[in-house]
Design a protein around this motif. Structure first.
Motif, PDB file in Angstrom:
ATOM      1  N   GLU A 228     -69.715 -30.123  53.858  1.00 30.28           N
ATOM      2  CA  GLU A 228     -68.983 -30.779  52.776  1.00 30.28           C
ATOM      3  C   GLU A 228     -68.436 -29.764  51.786  1.00 30.28           C
ATOM      4  O   GLU A 228     -67.338 -29.950  51.233  1.00 30.28           O
ATOM      5  CB  GLU A 228     -69.889 -31.779  52.056  1.00 30.28           C
ATOM      6  N   ALA A 229     -69.187 -28.687  51.570  1.00 30.64           N
ATOM      7  CA  ALA A 229     -68.727 -27.664  50.618  1.00 30.64           C
ATOM      8  C   ALA A 229     -67.415 -27.023  51.092  1.00 30.64           C
ATOM      9  O   ALA A 229     -66.528 -26.718  50.286  1.00 30.64           O
ATOM     10  CB  ALA A 229     -69.796 -26.595  50.439  1.00 30.64           C
ATOM     11  N   VAL A 230     -67.296 -26.835  52.406  1.00 31.53           N
ATOM     12  CA  VAL A 230     -66.076 -26.235  52.953  1.00 31.53           C
ATOM     13  C   VAL A 230     -64.914 -27.207  52.810  1.00 31.53           C
ATOM     14  O   VAL A 230     -63.797 -26.820  52.410  1.00 31.53           O
ATOM     15  CB  VAL A 230     -66.291 -25.846  54.436  1.00 31.53           C
ATOM     16  N   LYS A 231     -65.148 -28.499  53.100  1.00 30.69           N
ATOM     17  CA  LYS A 231     -64.078 -29.484  52.960  1.00 30.69           C
ATOM     18  C   LYS A 231     -63.656 -29.632  51.500  1.00 30.69           C
ATOM     19  O   LYS A 231     -62.465 -29.806  51.201  1.00 30.69           O
ATOM     20  CB  LYS A 231     -64.525 -30.823  53.548  1.00 30.69           C
ATOM     21  N   ASN A 232     -64.621 -29.542  50.593  1.00 29.12           N
ATOM     22  CA  ASN A 232     -64.276 -29.600  49.170  1.00 29.12           C
ATOM     23  C   ASN A 232     -63.444 -28.391  48.760  1.00 29.12           C
ATOM     24  O   ASN A 232     -62.520 -28.507  47.946  1.00 29.12           O
ATOM     25  CB  ASN A 232     -65.547 -29.665  48.321  1.00 29.12           C
ATOM     26  N   ALA A 233     -63.780 -27.236  49.345  1.00 31.01           N
ATOM     27  CA  ALA A 233     -62.996 -26.034  49.042  1.00 31.01           C
ATOM     28  C   ALA A 233     -61.564 -26.187  49.543  1.00 31.01           C
ATOM     29  O   ALA A 233     -60.609 -25.822  48.844  1.00 31.01           O
ATOM     30  CB  ALA A 233     -63.660 -24.812  49.671  1.00 31.01           C
ATOM     31  N   PHE A 234     -61.408 -26.747  50.763  1.00 33.03           N
ATOM     32  CA  PHE A 234     -60.058 -26.995  51.280  1.00 33.03           C
ATOM     33  C   PHE A 234     -59.280 -27.926  50.351  1.00 33.03           C
ATOM     34  O   PHE A 234     -58.065 -27.801  50.202  1.00 33.03           O
ATOM     35  CB  PHE A 234     -60.124 -27.608  52.682  1.00 33.03           C
ATOM     36  N   ALA A 235     -60.000 -28.871  49.740  1.00 33.71           N
ATOM     37  CA  ALA A 235     -59.339 -29.866  48.897  1.00 33.71           C
ATOM     38  C   ALA A 235     -58.965 -29.320  47.528  1.00 33.71           C
ATOM     39  O   ALA A 235     -57.928 -29.690  46.973  1.00 33.71           O
ATOM     40  CB  ALA A 235     -60.234 -31.093  48.752  1.00 33.71           C
ATOM     41  N   TYR A 236     -59.794 -28.429  46.978  1.00 38.18           N
ATOM     42  CA  TYR A 236     -59.629 -28.093  45.562  1.00 38.18           C
ATOM     43  C   TYR A 236     -59.309 -26.635  45.267  1.00 38.18           C
ATOM     44  O   TYR A 236     -58.872 -26.320  44.156  1.00 38.18           O
ATOM     45  CB  TYR A 236     -60.895 -28.498  44.798  1.00 38.18           C
ATOM     46  N   VAL A 237     -59.510 -25.728  46.214  1.00 33.96           N
ATOM     47  CA  VAL A 237     -59.206 -24.318  45.950  1.00 33.96           C
ATOM     48  C   VAL A 237     -57.733 -24.069  46.243  1.00 33.96           C
ATOM     49  O   VAL A 237     -57.291 -24.207  47.390  1.00 33.96           O
ATOM     50  CB  VAL A 237     -60.087 -23.388  46.811  1.00 33.96           C
ATOM     51  N   PRO A 238     -56.949 -23.729  45.230  1.00 34.61           N
ATOM     52  CA  PRO A 238     -55.503 -23.542  45.440  1.00 34.61           C
ATOM     53  C   PRO A 238     -55.206 -22.466  46.495  1.00 34.61           C
ATOM     54  O   PRO A 238     -55.780 -21.383  46.472  1.00 34.61           O
ATOM     55  CB  PRO A 238     -55.012 -23.089  44.052  1.00 34.61           C
ATOM     56  N   GLY A 239     -54.342 -22.805  47.410  1.00 32.59           N
ATOM     57  CA  GLY A 239     -53.882 -21.844  48.407  1.00 32.59           C
ATOM     58  C   GLY A 239     -54.799 -21.629  49.587  1.00 32.59           C
ATOM     59  O   GLY A 239     -54.423 -20.925  50.536  1.00 32.59           O
ATOM     60  N   LEU A 240     -56.005 -22.232  49.581  1.00 37.10           N
ATOM     61  CA  LEU A 240     -56.956 -21.962  50.661  1.00 37.10           C
ATOM     62  C   LEU A 240     -56.466 -22.517  51.994  1.00 37.10           C
ATOM     63  O   LEU A 240     -56.526 -21.836  53.017  1.00 37.10           O
ATOM     64  CB  LEU A 240     -58.335 -22.547  50.319  1.00 37.10           C
ATOM     65  N   ARG A 241     -55.976 -23.757  51.996  1.00 40.89           N
ATOM     66  CA  ARG A 241     -55.512 -24.348  53.256  1.00 40.89           C
ATOM     67  C   ARG A 241     -54.343 -23.552  53.834  1.00 40.89           C
ATOM     68  O   ARG A 241     -54.269 -23.327  55.041  1.00 40.89           O
ATOM     69  CB  ARG A 241     -55.100 -25.805  53.047  1.00 40.89           C
ATOM     70  N   LEU A 242     -53.439 -23.129  52.965  1.00 42.49           N
ATOM     71  CA  LEU A 242     -52.309 -22.345  53.434  1.00 42.49           C
ATOM     72  C   LEU A 242     -52.769 -21.006  53.994  1.00 42.49           C
ATOM     73  O   LEU A 242     -52.266 -20.541  55.024  1.00 42.49           O
ATOM     74  CB  LEU A 242     -51.316 -22.113  52.291  1.00 42.49           C
ATOM     75  N   ALA A 243     -53.753 -20.392  53.335  1.00 41.74           N
ATOM     76  CA  ALA A 243     -54.265 -19.111  53.815  1.00 41.74           C
ATOM     77  C   ALA A 243     -54.931 -19.266  55.179  1.00 41.74           C
ATOM     78  O   ALA A 243     -54.739 -18.439  56.076  1.00 41.74           O
ATOM     79  CB  ALA A 243     -55.248 -18.528  52.806  1.00 41.74           C
ATOM     80  N   VAL A 244     -55.710 -20.338  55.356  1.00 42.51           N
ATOM     81  CA  VAL A 244     -56.379 -20.589  56.633  1.00 42.51           C
ATOM     82  C   VAL A 244     -55.336 -20.870  57.717  1.00 42.51           C
ATOM     83  O   VAL A 244     -55.415 -20.327  58.825  1.00 42.51           O
ATOM     84  CB  VAL A 244     -57.369 -21.764  56.517  1.00 42.51           C
ATOM     85  N   ARG A 245     -54.360 -21.701  57.394  1.00 41.61           N
ATOM     86  CA  ARG A 245     -53.299 -22.019  58.354  1.00 41.61           C
ATOM     87  C   ARG A 245     -52.558 -20.752  58.769  1.00 41.61           C
ATOM     88  O   ARG A 245     -52.300 -20.528  59.962  1.00 41.61           O
ATOM     89  CB  ARG A 245     -52.325 -23.023  57.740  1.00 41.61           C
TER      90      ARG A 245
END
Length: 510
Positions: A228-245
């Protein structure tokens, strides 16, 4: 759009007029619809089934999941923070597509249970006339196929298959009413579907017969649920999803570089594959039969955490003898042995290089596109538009599939290109456009020359990427960023424009 009321019972239904007609509601169809919606282009979508989803609606077999990480296998403009795993299961991807359709209000444009049967171009009207199997006619300026290539199941023509008295079905048409518990089950094929099905059902069946023609390269794929902590990070940490993608994208482009430019680098994948077999299978002879003799990547590299464990299960029998016929209650191989079975699962893939020939399409001057492609091979300009076929577009068309990364990336590039093409028709005050033969031939000659050096053409295997003449009609020849770059603009010099300065046909929106 002009949507006529249905005519009285017993008479012909009135034609439905729209500016653009899209076929299919998978990633391609929905992505195209969203682009046209933003551009203010009138459109309708025809869907053969009763819900959206395409491949991810149809394939519901046990263990079905994507083999590309979901943070990349999704629309760039519609990221999702709550993917349950790195490689998402089929229900989650289908839910994602249904969610996209709902968010963008696309269902009101979709005509469900509408199977396209034929289409012809009217030279005088500059319009496509499209007919569904129920007799409904649609008239559109632009016809866009989002059906893709993986939608027509391929069941081999094996002698006696219709005499089998037990249950039999293709993996993409899984019969969930058939209980496999305690049954003797035959799985024919060892491709991307089979490696997910086998470990998912072997624990429940009494006996599993796995019929292998050519072994695949299978590498491990850890896929534990995200905390859940990782999914929350994807949701709320700016730019994280784009960086992972972005990280996933460039990692897989490295694999693409090996496949298209330096096949010798794929020996590293082969080493991982062989270690995976050695770790999971103790029997030396079984290991030998599971080890491919062609270069990794020549056929699609497969990913599974437990395929080899499933094959090594005492209840599983790997059969490599050729199937000669099917009886009422068994499968006969060329060694003369009849293997008794209760259920047959055809994990035998799809019609790919000939998938576009299943709809009757007649273009300018009444030319039959299927006849042309049967004579000349399945060819399109940049994989999207077809010479002398005005306003006809294919998403994930010829030579735009991939062997290493997300096709959604390619779809987005093509959707943008088609939207540009429609805008160019308006800019030229025209009714239609089509690529010239010279531009199409030049581009495809370069593409086939590049494909000659790739692992798909030199790796020593026979795959579904190649047509009956051994020509690769399925895959893009280079890096996906190169395709994205080339599709950023449409070059008018590569196209012919028709009906310049002429008004739209009566009853048709413009």
């Amino acid at each position: 759009m002009t949507v006529a009321e249905h005519a009285p019972e017993g008479t012909t239904q009135k034609a439905v007029h729209t500016r653009a007609l899209i076929i299919g509601t998978g990633f391609s169809g929905l992505g195209m619809a969203i682009a046209l919606q933003k551009q203010g282009v009138d459109f309708l979508i025809l869907e053969k089934a009763g819900d959206v989803g395409g491949t991810w609606r149809d394939n519901s077999y046990p263990g079905c999941a994507c083999d590309v990480p979901s943070h990349l296998y999704s629309f760039s403009f519609e990221p999702k923070a709550t993917w349950s795993k790195l490689f998402s299961p089929q229900p989650e991807i289908w839910d994602y597509l249904k969610g996209v359709a709902e968010k963008y209000g696309l269902r009101r444009y979709i005509r469900f249970d509408s199977f396209v049967d034929r289409a012809h171009w009217d030279d005088a009207e500059y319009r496509w006339h499209v007919f569904t199997t129920d007799g409904q006619e649609y008239v559109a300026q632009f016809l866009i196929s989002g059906a893709g290539a993986l939608h027509i199941p391929l069941i081999p023509d094996i002698e006696g298959k219709d005499e089998f008295r037990g249950a039999s079905f293709h993996s993409a048409q899984w019969d969930h009413d058939v209980d496999l518990t305690g049954k003797r089950v035959a799985v024919i094929g060892t491709g991307a579907s089979a490696i997910q099905i086998v470990p998912s059902i072997v624990k429940d069946v009494d006996e599993l017969q796995l019929y292998q023609r050519t072994p695949p390269w299978v590498v491990p794929r850890p896929n534990k649920p995200f905390p859940e902590a990782v999914k929350n990070a994807f949701a709320y940490v700016p730019g994280l999803r784009l960086a992972v993608r972005s990280g996933i994208y460039w990692f897989l482009e490295g694999l693409g570089y090996a496949m298209t430019r330096r096949p010798a680098l794929l020996r590293g994948v082969e080493l991982v594959g062989k270690l995976n077999i050695r770790r999971s299978v103790k029997d030396k002879e079984l290991r030998r039969r599971l080890t491919p003799t062609y270069t990794a990547g020549c056929k699609r590299i497969l990913y599974s955490p437990n395929y080899y464990q499933g094959v090594a299960n005492p209840k599983c029998q790997l059969i490599t003898d050729r199937i000669t016929r099917i009886t009422s209650d068994g499968i006969v191989t060329d060694d003369g042995v009849e293997h008794k079975v209760d259920v047959i699962v055809y994990a035998t893939g799809f019609h790919v290089t000939d998938s576009y020939t299943y709809v009757d399409i007649k273009g300018a001057g009444g030319e039959d596109l299927v006849d042309r492609w049967n004579r000349e091979g399945v060819v399109a300009h940049r994989g999207v538009a077809v010479a002398d076929m005005p306003n006809l577009f294919f998403l994930l068309g010829p030579n735009t599939g991939l062997g290493h990364t997300s096709v959604v990336f390619m779809i987005e590039a093509q959707v943008r290109y088609v939207a540009i093409a429609i805008a160019e028709v308006d800019r030229y005050d025209a009714q239609a456009l089509a690529p010239s033969r010279s531009a199409q031939d030049r581009e495809n000659a370069e593409l086939q020359a590049e494909l000659g050096h790739t692992v798909w053409n030199t790796g020593g295997c026979r795959s579904w990427y190649l047509d009956e003449h051994g020509v690769n009609r399925a895959l893009w020849s280079g890096m996906t960023w190169e395709y994205w770059r080339d599709m950023r603009k449409l070059k008018p010099s590569e196209y012919q424009f028709f009906g310049v300065g002429q008004p739209a046909a009566v009853g048709s929106p413009r």
